[in-house]
Design a protein around this motif. Sequence first.
Motif, PDB file in Angstrom:
ATOM      1  N   SER A  99    -108.114-115.082 -92.391  1.00  0.00           N
ATOM      2  CA  SER A  99    -107.668-114.047 -91.458  1.00  0.00           C
ATOM      3  C   SER A  99    -108.438-114.125 -90.138  1.00  0.00           C
ATOM      4  O   SER A  99    -107.897-113.769 -89.089  1.00  0.00           O
ATOM      5  N   GLU A 100    -109.670-114.614 -90.168  1.00  0.00           N
ATOM      6  CA  GLU A 100    -110.431-114.800 -88.934  1.00  0.00           C
ATOM      7  C   GLU A 100    -109.786-115.862 -88.037  1.00  0.00           C
ATOM      8  O   GLU A 100    -109.977-115.864 -86.831  1.00  0.00           O
ATOM      9  N   LEU A 101    -109.036-116.761 -88.652  1.00  0.00           N
ATOM     10  CA  LEU A 101    -108.389-117.841 -87.907  1.00  0.00           C
ATOM     11  C   LEU A 101    -106.925-117.553 -87.606  1.00  0.00           C
ATOM     12  O   LEU A 101    -106.218-118.409 -87.079  1.00  0.00           O
ATOM     13  N   ALA A 102    -106.460-116.350 -87.938  1.00  0.00           N
ATOM     14  CA  ALA A 102    -105.048-115.997 -87.800  1.00  0.00           C
ATOM     15  C   ALA A 102    -104.451-116.341 -86.436  1.00  0.00           C
ATOM     16  O   ALA A 102    -103.330-116.860 -86.370  1.00  0.00           O
ATOM     17  N   PRO A 103    -105.141-116.110 -85.326  1.00  0.00           N
ATOM     18  CA  PRO A 103    -104.538-116.438 -84.033  1.00  0.00           C
ATOM     19  C   PRO A 103    -104.221-117.928 -83.859  1.00  0.00           C
ATOM     20  O   PRO A 103    -103.324-118.293 -83.117  1.00  0.00           O
ATOM     21  N   GLU A 104    -104.959-118.786 -84.542  1.00  0.00           N
ATOM     22  CA  GLU A 104    -104.768-120.236 -84.400  1.00  0.00           C
ATOM     23  C   GLU A 104    -103.725-120.804 -85.359  1.00  0.00           C
ATOM     24  O   GLU A 104    -103.156-121.870 -85.111  1.00  0.00           O
TER      25      GLU A 104
ATOM     26  N   PRO B  17    -100.517-119.994 -86.360  1.00  0.00           N
ATOM     27  CA  PRO B  17     -99.125-120.256 -85.982  1.00  0.00           C
ATOM     28  C   PRO B  17     -98.934-121.540 -85.179  1.00  0.00           C
ATOM     29  O   PRO B  17     -97.884-122.184 -85.250  1.00  0.00           O
ATOM     30  N   GLY B  18     -99.945-121.952 -84.446  1.00  0.00           N
ATOM     31  CA  GLY B  18     -99.859-123.187 -83.666  1.00  0.00           C
ATOM     32  C   GLY B  18     -99.801-124.450 -84.496  1.00  0.00           C
ATOM     33  O   GLY B  18     -99.472-125.522 -84.007  1.00  0.00           O
TER      34      GLY B  18
END
Length: 163
Positions: free
Chosen positions: A152-157, A159-160
Amino acid sequence: MSAQVTLPSSQLLAFGFGAGAAFEGQLVGALERLESGGALRILDVLFVAADEATGELFAIDLHGGSGGLIAKLVDFRLDGAARRRAAERALDDNANGGTGELLRGLGKSLVPGSALAVVLVEHVWARAVEDAVSRVGGRALASEFVDATTLSELAPELPGLVR
């Protein structure tokens, strides 16, 4: 379509030790435990230290698969005569394919009493996972070390990754 990603299977680790570092077997023990599960394999170890009193270089150059890597490191640590013999071999360019020059160069940057350990580790598991993914028609999308303990800490990355 995204670029092909290959899982790297080797990792370089380097550690510096200041004057007064107490080498009491913790690093050797950690290397031994690293290999014990079979997921990681030590490919190469370089260690160079400058004697605190004289500045004389002591070094060892070990290659995984050469057998007895941990025992050789223990001998290097505990036995002064073994340490001198290992240093002579490691610092001799004729005996080790030029690693002596590398060790001497690294040693020049050391202050008396300090040391440097460099370890090349193979992530054996990476090939097994990549092979399994490939056999079922998949492919690697990313491979990197991250400073996270949850996805979840990496969630922004994330989708890419899907393209």
